[in-house]
Structures are given as structure tokens and as C-alpha cells.
Design an enzyme around this catalytic site. Structure first.
Site, PDB file in Angstrom:
ATOM      1  N   LYS A  51      -2.160  11.378   6.146  1.00 58.73           N
ATOM      2  CA  LYS A  51      -1.733  10.075   6.873  1.00 58.73           C
ATOM      3  C   LYS A  51      -0.354  10.414   7.777  1.00 58.73           C
ATOM      4  O   LYS A  51       0.448  11.212   7.223  1.00 58.73           O
ATOM      5  CB  LYS A  51      -1.505   8.885   5.832  1.00 58.73           C
ATOM      6  CG  LYS A  51      -1.259   7.713   6.523  1.00 58.73           C
ATOM      7  CD  LYS A  51      -0.968   6.768   5.554  1.00 58.73           C
ATOM      8  CE  LYS A  51      -0.742   5.349   6.107  1.00 58.73           C
ATOM      9  NZ  LYS A  51      -0.519   4.072   5.382  1.00 58.73           N
TER      10      LYS A  51
ATOM     11  N   SER B 174      -3.063   0.100   5.904  1.00 63.10           N
ATOM     12  CA  SER B 174      -2.630   0.631   7.190  1.00 63.10           C
ATOM     13  C   SER B 174      -3.276   2.282   7.235  1.00 63.10           C
ATOM     14  O   SER B 174      -3.230   2.868   8.217  1.00 63.10           O
ATOM     15  CB  SER B 174      -1.118   1.134   7.093  1.00 63.10           C
ATOM     16  OG  SER B 174      -0.543   1.539   5.909  1.00 63.10           O
TER      17      SER B 174
ATOM     18  N   SER C 292      -2.267  -0.794   1.064  1.00 62.74           N
ATOM     19  CA  SER C 292      -2.700   0.087   2.213  1.00 62.74           C
ATOM     20  C   SER C 292      -3.646   1.372   1.911  1.00 62.74           C
ATOM     21  O   SER C 292      -4.043   1.911   2.986  1.00 62.74           O
ATOM     22  CB  SER C 292      -1.418   0.497   3.263  1.00 62.74           C
ATOM     23  OG  SER C 292      -1.055  -0.543   3.923  1.00 62.74           O
TER      24      SER C 292
END
Lengths: 471, 57
Positions: free
Chosen positions: A84, A154, A178
Site C-alpha cells: 500500500k 482506504s 481500511s
């Protein structure tokens, strides 16, 4: 699930890849090439990666050479894993999803990335995050089950990449849900370990006391394999705890007969789409049929949780971005994130501390619930993936913001720091995935994984690759 | 008001942010209604943190 002989390497979960790579039936180079080809073919639409590593094939060649020389490092050796874009990396840029001028991040490895490199993983690229991990949409990434819809967030890029077969697993971060939200919406497995289990050193902070690091994978076994590598003490993260790290794969394959499945009937079942409620009730019946005892209860004070998560996240985010706001850089943030960062100044110190008091109350409420349960099971999300561009959704006949709806069932486990996993548990009438959330006591990831694996084994969704069903 | 809150938002932007805060404030008002005076907050000061061994991982 197909055997590794029947699967394309890019579609195989790590649990199948690892022995095949170790025994040289699969090649890390061929596997990485296949993932890179899929990124080239699909990511123009999915937009799950923001950077593909120039060194991916070189990393794969190194892994192949080491394995051929008899130096297999373990289950992740030669496996392509996405990172990420809020984890710092020494050889790839980090943006945390922002294009605002004047904001940059260092080139060094976060603790989780250090551990993956040491385990021999191929770090194939950086996956898209909602700006500063502050949202559950991750624009412009798309859901591989329906490319007209969002992947969640996210960690939306990580979930889309894993579900789309662009990498074998990916790192995510979870402040209010997330990891689990995009896992649920994209039909993959997402594990948020206990607060303090995995170091956050080198992750761009969102909210210091709520941020968790963890993996998104295709199967529960893969989640256990990733956690085996990621878990452990790191003094550079003040919240990290110095506790023994068990072999999490030892939790897998054990029966769940006699285990106590807790179901919190308030909050988690107050307002969900009917398809979600149906899928979760079927899952509970299946767990019961496997010999587990289902015990229902209510947990008080959850109705104050939204205030608490807002107060802590908004205040922390305002503090983190204070210098940027003073310099006017937030004017270049996306409108939703800009507003959230600016609002933080309106949360008073008394409200912030009251939120922290409520967290202590909730921790005790959940401790009491766990006197009667080994895990707590419920839905991960009250809804399935919504269409890109929608910022308000209607759930149970009530319109609400996508943020308020999507983190309602996940944030209790951020406020309390408890381990929680999302595993696929079916589809709605549009063919969109639904997630089952399983939470446990602090540092009892073993039990969470045990129940999740038992559930996964009885169903066809483990290891699934998304098929675009957009009209 | 902006000075009191320590925010540099403009006179045009500030009312927009106040309006956007409405939904959050409605939730926070519920939290304010709780009497939690006997509850220690989840924030715990730990003075030994800086003394953790250098390089300990």
C-alpha cells in the site's frame, strides 16, 4: 479450490504457490512475469497500482537463484506482493495518495516491508490508497467484480489487485476498517491484527492510536502465512508489544466443535442490506452445523462509538497535518479529505479525551462479551460495493454518507484494538461479494484464524478471482 | 473564532467547515451526555518509552 496443477500461477493462493516454488514446480520469474502481464492488461481499468517496481523481475530472479541453490526462505519466497502506498519503501516512491505540492516522504523501508524483503517476497509495486488513508472509496481505483463500482478503502488498490489476480497478496492499513472494508467489497480475505501485533514503523500516520498494519490475501491460510512474517516486536513503534509470535498456521484445520460463537445483535445488525443479513445468518447456521455453539448478546455503549472514532481520528489527523494546513497545502487535497483534515480543529480537547474514556469503556464491554464467546461473528459491511461517484448511499431505508455507512461495523474493533478478519461469505443479487467479520480477544489471532479457516473450508469462495460482472 | 481554534481558514472557508461539522457534532453531543468521570481514558502515559534499547526490533 483447484489444485496448483490446475491453476495458473497468478491465480494460485500462496498456500499452493509456496510448496510449488520451493520444489521448483513454479518459477518466481514466470510468476512475476504473469502478474506484470496482468497488471499491463487490467490495471488501465482497475487502477490499483500507482507504481510498479522496476526491480520486480530482478527480485524474482534473485529468489529463483536462491531457491535453486537450496536456500528457500519460507512461504513468501518469490511471491509477488503489493505494498500500500502509505508504507515507505527504499526503492519506490511513496505518495500516501496525495498529489499536494510540498509534501514528500522518505525513501526507506517500513518495518513490514523490511520483514517481507527478509522473507524473500517480490515487492511488485505500490497499491493505491485513498488520500492519506482517509476514506473508503480509493478513487480512481475500480472493483474487479464490477468496474463501475468502487473497491472500498482506504486499502482499495490492495484489495482490487489481489481480487483481480495482479499480485498474490498485498499490505493494507486499517484505522477504521481500511483493510476489512475493501476485503469485504472485493471478495478477498483481510486481517487486522491486534493493535501492537505488527509494527507501524514507516507507515504514514493517520491516527496514532487507531492505525493497524495487516495483509489482504486470497485465503485464510495466506493471511496466517503473512502474519507469521509480519508479527513481532519493534521498538521503533511505541505501540508494538513484545510478545511471543506463534506459528499462526497451527490454528488452521482444527475443528470448531464446541467453540462459542458470539453474535452481537445490536449495532452490527441494526441496519444492513437484506442480502448481507441473509448471507451472515447462513454463515452462522453453517458454523453451528459444524458444531460451534452460537450465543447471542448485546454490547452496550456502541451507539457512542461513531462520536469516539470521529473525535479521535479528526483530532489526530488535524495534529498530523497541522503544518500542512498552516502552509495552505491542504487546499490541494481532494475535497473530502481536505474537509476532514480542516474539521479536526473543531474537536475540543475535552471531547477527544471523552472519546478515549469511551474506548476504555468499550474495551471492558467487549471483555465481558468474551466471557461468553471465543469469537464474535457478524457482517463486515452493511452493504456491497456502491457505484463510483456516489457519496451517499441508502441502507435500511436511511440515506447516509458512504463513510458513515461503510465503517459502522468495522470501527468498533479499531476503538478496542481487537483482532478482526473479513472473509468472503457469498454474493448479493448483482453478483457483488459480501464479507463475514470474525473478531477475537487481544492477541488471539489464532482463534480468529481457526474459525475463519473452518468457515472458508466449507465454502467455494476461498481463493476466488474476481470476474467482472459490470453490465 | 478562527484564532481561538488555532485555524488559519479564511472567512469564506470557515462557515463551510462549520456546516460540514454538523453531523459529527450531533454524534459528539451524544458522547457529551455520558458521565464518564470515573473512567481512566485509554491514553496511558508511559515514561519508560524513550529508554527502550537503541536498535531493539
Amino acid at each position: 479450490m483447484k489444485t496448483d496443477r490446475e491453476l495458473d500461477p497468478w491465480a494460485a493462493p500462496i498456500e499452493h504457490l509456496a510448496p510449488a516454488l520451493r520444489d521448483r514446480r513454479f518459477s518466481p520469474v514466470a510468476l512475476t512475469e504473469a502478474c506484470l502481464e496482468r497488471i499491463g492488461a487490467s490495471d488501465g481499468t482497475l487502477q490499483s497500482f500507482v507504481h510498479v517496481a522496476d526491480s520486480a523481475l530482478a527480485q524474482a530472479r534473485d529468489a529463483e537463484r536462491e531457491i535453486a541453490a537450496g536456500n528457500w526462505r519460507g512461504a513468501l519466497h518469490g511471491v509477488p506482493i503489493g505494498v500500500k502506498d502509505n508504507y515507505l519503501t527504499e526503492d519506490m516512491p511513496t505518495t500516501a495518495g496525495t498529489r499536494a505540492p510540498g509534501i514528500s516522504f522518505g525513501f526507506y523501508d517500513s518495518a513490514a516491508v523490511e520483514r517481507l524483503r527478509k522473507a524473500g517476497a517480490v515487492l511488485i509495486g505500490k497499491t493505491r490508497t485513498h488520500e492519506f488513508a482517509w476514506g473508503t472509496v480509493t478513487p480512481p481505483a475500480r472493483n474487479p467484480w464490477d468496474t463501475n463500482r468502487i473497491p472500498g478503502g482506504s486499502s482499495g488498490g490492495s484489495a482490487a489487485a489481489v481480487a483481480g489476480g495482479l499480485c498474490s497478496a498485498a499490505l493494507g492499513s486499517d484505522t477504521g476498517g481500511s483493510i476489512r472494508i475493501p476485503a469485504s467489497l472485493c471478495g478477498v480475505v483481510g486481517l487486522k491484527p491486534t493493535f501492537g501485533r505488527v509494527s507501524r514503523y514507516g507507515i504514514v500516520p493517520h491516527t496514532w492510536s487507531l492505525d493497524h498494519a495487516g495483509p489482504l490475501c486470497r485465503t485464510v491460510t495466506d493471511a496466517a502465512l503473512l502474519l507469521n512474517v509480519l508479527a513481532g516486536y519493534d521498538a521503533r513503534d511505541p505501540a508494538c508489544q513484545d510478545r511471543p509470535v506463534p506459528d499462526y498456521t497451527k490454528a488452521l484445520g482444527l475443528p470448531i466443535e464446541g467453540m462459542r460463537i458470539g453474535v452481537c445483535r445490536n449495532h452490527f445488525f441494526d441496519r444492513n442490506e437484506p442480502a448481507v443479513d441473509s448471507a451472515v445468518e447462513r454463515a452462522l447456521s453453517d458454523l453451528s452445523a459444524a458444531g460451534a455453539r452460537v450465543h447471542e448478546f448485546e454490547i452496550p455503549n456502541l451507539q457512542y462509538g461513531l462520536a469516539a472514532i470521529f473525535a479521535v481520528e479528526l483530532a489526530s489527523s488535524a495534529a498530523y497535518h497541522d503544518a500542512s494546513v498552516a502552509a495552505g497545502r491542504q487546499a490541494h487535497f481532494e475535497p473530502d479529505v481536505r474537509a476532514l483534515v480542516e474539521i479536526g480543529r473543531l474537536v475540543t480537547a475535552a471531547d477527544y479525551l471523552k472519546a478515549e474514556q469511551l474506548r476504555a469503556v468499550l474495551c471492558e464491554d467487549f471483555r465481558r462479551a468474551f466471557e461468553h464467546a471465543d469469537v464474535i461473528v457478524g457482517p463486515t459491511e452493511p452493504l456491497t460495493a456502491w457505484k463510483s461517484g456516489e457519496w451517499t448511499v441508502e441502507v435500511g431505508g436511511k440515506p447516509e454518507s458512504v463513510l458513515a455507512a461503510s465503517w459502522r461495523l468495522t470501527f468498533p474493533y479499531n476503538l478496542t484494538g481487537l483482532p478482526a478478519i473479513s472473509v468472503p461469505c457469498g454474493f448479493d443479487h448483482r453478483g457483488l461479494p459480501i464479507g463475514l467479520q470474525i473478531a477475537g480477544r487481544p492477541f488471539d489471532e489464532m482463534t480468529v484464524l481457526r474459525v475463519a479457516h473452518a468457515f472458508e473450508r466449507g465454502h467455494p469462495w476461498g481463493g476466488q478471482i474476481a470476474t467482472n460482472r459490470s453490465p | 473564532m478562527q484564532d481561538l481554534l488555532g485555524t488559519s481558514l479564511s472567512d469564506e472557508r470557515f462557515p463551510e467547515i462549520l456546516a460540514a461539522f454538523d453531523d459529527v457534532l450531533a454524534e459528539i453531543r451524544k458522547l457529551r451526555s455520558l458521565d464518564l468521570k470515573d473512567v481512566h481514558p485509554a491514553v496511558i502515559f508511559e515514561p519508560t518509552a524513550p529508554y527502550r534499547a537503541e536498535g531493539e526490533k
